[in-house]
Design a protein around this motif. Structure first.
Motif, PDB file in Angstrom:
ATOM      1  N   LYS A   3      69.607  44.855  84.497  1.00 10.37           N
ATOM      2  CA  LYS A   3      68.425  44.532  85.290  1.00 10.37           C
ATOM      3  C   LYS A   3      68.166  43.024  85.213  1.00 10.37           C
ATOM      4  O   LYS A   3      68.210  42.428  84.149  1.00 10.37           O
ATOM      5  CB  LYS A   3      67.232  45.302  84.736  1.00 10.37           C
ATOM      6  CG  LYS A   3      65.961  45.085  85.487  1.00 10.37           C
ATOM      7  CD  LYS A   3      64.841  45.885  84.855  1.00 10.37           C
ATOM      8  CE  LYS A   3      63.515  45.463  85.416  1.00 10.37           C
ATOM      9  NZ  LYS A   3      62.417  46.090  84.708  1.00 10.37           N
ATOM     10  N   VAL A   4      67.918  42.422  86.349  1.00  9.77           N
ATOM     11  CA  VAL A   4      67.619  40.994  86.403  1.00  9.77           C
ATOM     12  C   VAL A   4      66.150  40.800  86.043  1.00  9.77           C
ATOM     13  O   VAL A   4      65.278  41.486  86.569  1.00  9.77           O
ATOM     14  CB  VAL A   4      67.906  40.422  87.809  1.00  9.77           C
ATOM     15  CG1 VAL A   4      67.470  38.978  87.904  1.00  9.77           C
ATOM     16  CG2 VAL A   4      69.377  40.567  88.145  1.00  9.77           C
ATOM     17  N   ASN A   5      65.897  39.884  85.142  1.00  3.34           N
ATOM     18  CA  ASN A   5      64.536  39.594  84.730  1.00  3.34           C
ATOM     19  C   ASN A   5      63.949  38.553  85.682  1.00  3.34           C
ATOM     20  O   ASN A   5      64.337  37.388  85.656  1.00  3.34           O
ATOM     21  CB  ASN A   5      64.529  39.094  83.285  1.00  3.34           C
ATOM     22  CG  ASN A   5      63.142  38.946  82.726  1.00  3.34           C
ATOM     23  OD1 ASN A   5      62.202  38.611  83.430  1.00  3.34           O
ATOM     24  ND2 ASN A   5      63.025  39.197  81.437  1.00  3.34           N
ATOM     25  N   THR A   6      63.019  39.000  86.500  1.00  4.58           N
ATOM     26  CA  THR A   6      62.417  38.117  87.503  1.00  4.58           C
ATOM     27  C   THR A   6      61.750  36.916  86.855  1.00  4.58           C
ATOM     28  O   THR A   6      61.821  35.798  87.384  1.00  4.58           O
ATOM     29  CB  THR A   6      61.397  38.907  88.356  1.00  4.58           C
ATOM     30  OG1 THR A   6      62.062  40.044  88.912  1.00  4.58           O
ATOM     31  CG2 THR A   6      60.830  38.057  89.467  1.00  4.58           C
ATOM     32  N   LEU A   9      64.257  34.241  86.147  1.00  6.29           N
ATOM     33  CA  LEU A   9      64.677  33.562  87.379  1.00  6.29           C
ATOM     34  C   LEU A   9      63.616  32.566  87.839  1.00  6.29           C
ATOM     35  O   LEU A   9      63.937  31.442  88.239  1.00  6.29           O
ATOM     36  CB  LEU A   9      64.958  34.580  88.488  1.00  6.29           C
ATOM     37  CG  LEU A   9      66.196  35.449  88.306  1.00  6.29           C
ATOM     38  CD1 LEU A   9      66.268  36.502  89.405  1.00  6.29           C
ATOM     39  CD2 LEU A   9      67.453  34.609  88.291  1.00  6.29           C
ATOM     40  N   VAL A  10      62.356  32.976  87.771  1.00  9.21           N
ATOM     41  CA  VAL A  10      61.259  32.086  88.174  1.00  9.21           C
ATOM     42  C   VAL A  10      61.190  30.874  87.243  1.00  9.21           C
ATOM     43  O   VAL A  10      61.042  29.731  87.694  1.00  9.21           O
ATOM     44  CB  VAL A  10      59.912  32.854  88.207  1.00  9.21           C
ATOM     45  CG1 VAL A  10      58.736  31.908  88.385  1.00  9.21           C
ATOM     46  CG2 VAL A  10      59.932  33.901  89.309  1.00  9.21           C
ATOM     47  N   TYR A  54      71.149  31.335  81.643  1.00  9.53           N
ATOM     48  CA  TYR A  54      70.258  30.605  82.537  1.00  9.53           C
ATOM     49  C   TYR A  54      70.351  29.098  82.267  1.00  9.53           C
ATOM     50  O   TYR A  54      70.369  28.298  83.197  1.00  9.53           O
ATOM     51  CB  TYR A  54      68.818  31.089  82.376  1.00  9.53           C
ATOM     52  CG  TYR A  54      68.626  32.512  82.854  1.00  9.53           C
ATOM     53  CD1 TYR A  54      68.311  32.777  84.182  1.00  9.53           C
ATOM     54  CD2 TYR A  54      68.777  33.587  81.985  1.00  9.53           C
ATOM     55  CE1 TYR A  54      68.143  34.081  84.627  1.00  9.53           C
ATOM     56  CE2 TYR A  54      68.611  34.889  82.422  1.00  9.53           C
ATOM     57  CZ  TYR A  54      68.296  35.131  83.744  1.00  9.53           C
ATOM     58  OH  TYR A  54      68.135  36.422  84.180  1.00  9.53           O
TER      59      TYR A  54
END
Length: 172
Positions: A3-6, A9-10, A54
């Motif tokens: 699952k991508v952690n929003t 990303l932000v 990241y």
């Protein structure tokens, strides 16, 4: 598939924006980027806060995007070897943060980034004979002492304040 952690990303996008804005602010006040290293701060923070993946991507993107959008640094060779350096900062700081505290992770990342910078400089310009070890040390270490000191003081304080405020607890 993971699952991508929003939130990550932000935050990464915010660090990219900071990496574009900080050098412009420093330059507008006549403070040289090669001395104060403003582009490095968001990359190191990204690695420490968001993790090595990241940090790696943000570090690789910022110098190239900055060169394209602002003309600083020049794309070849400076932005290219800076991308190697800052990608290393982001990746190593994030990876080391899994094992060590902020200061140790930061110092290890800074050394690894300088080594990457030296390798990239040698590959891009050193093979032509225009790069000596002395010129590398002068540019990457001696000139950058104010920025290195700024990073060692400022970044742990920022991470500590984020931890104390509980912001970092909400990210993972």
């Amino acid at each position: 598939m993971k699952k991508v952690n929003t939130m990550l990303l932000v935050l990464s996008a915010m660090f990219i924006a900071m990496g574009l804005a900080l050098p412009t602010v420093f330059h507008s006040f006549g403070m040289a980027g090669s001395v104060f290293l403003p582009m490095h701060i968001p990359v190191l923070l990204c690695g420490l806060i968001c993790g090595w993946k990241y940090g790696l991507v943000v570090g690789a993107i910022i110098p190239i995007l900055s060169s394209i959008t602002t003309g600083m640094p020049p794309i070849y060779p400076v932005a290219i070897f800076m991308a190697a350096e800052t990608a290393t900062y982001g990746a190593v700081s994030g990876f080391m943060m899994q094992k060590f505290n902020v200061v140790i992770s930061l110092v290890i990342a800074m050394v690894a980034g300088r080594i990457s910078l030296g390798i990239a400089q040698f590959i891009l310009i050193g093979a032509s004979g225009n790069l000596t070890f002395q010129s590398f040390l002068a540019g990457a270490v001696v000139t950058a002492v104010p920025g290195i000191v700024l990073q060692i003081i400022l970044i742990p304080i920022i991470v500590m304040l984020l931890k104390k405020s509980g912001v970092l607890n909400r990210i993972a």
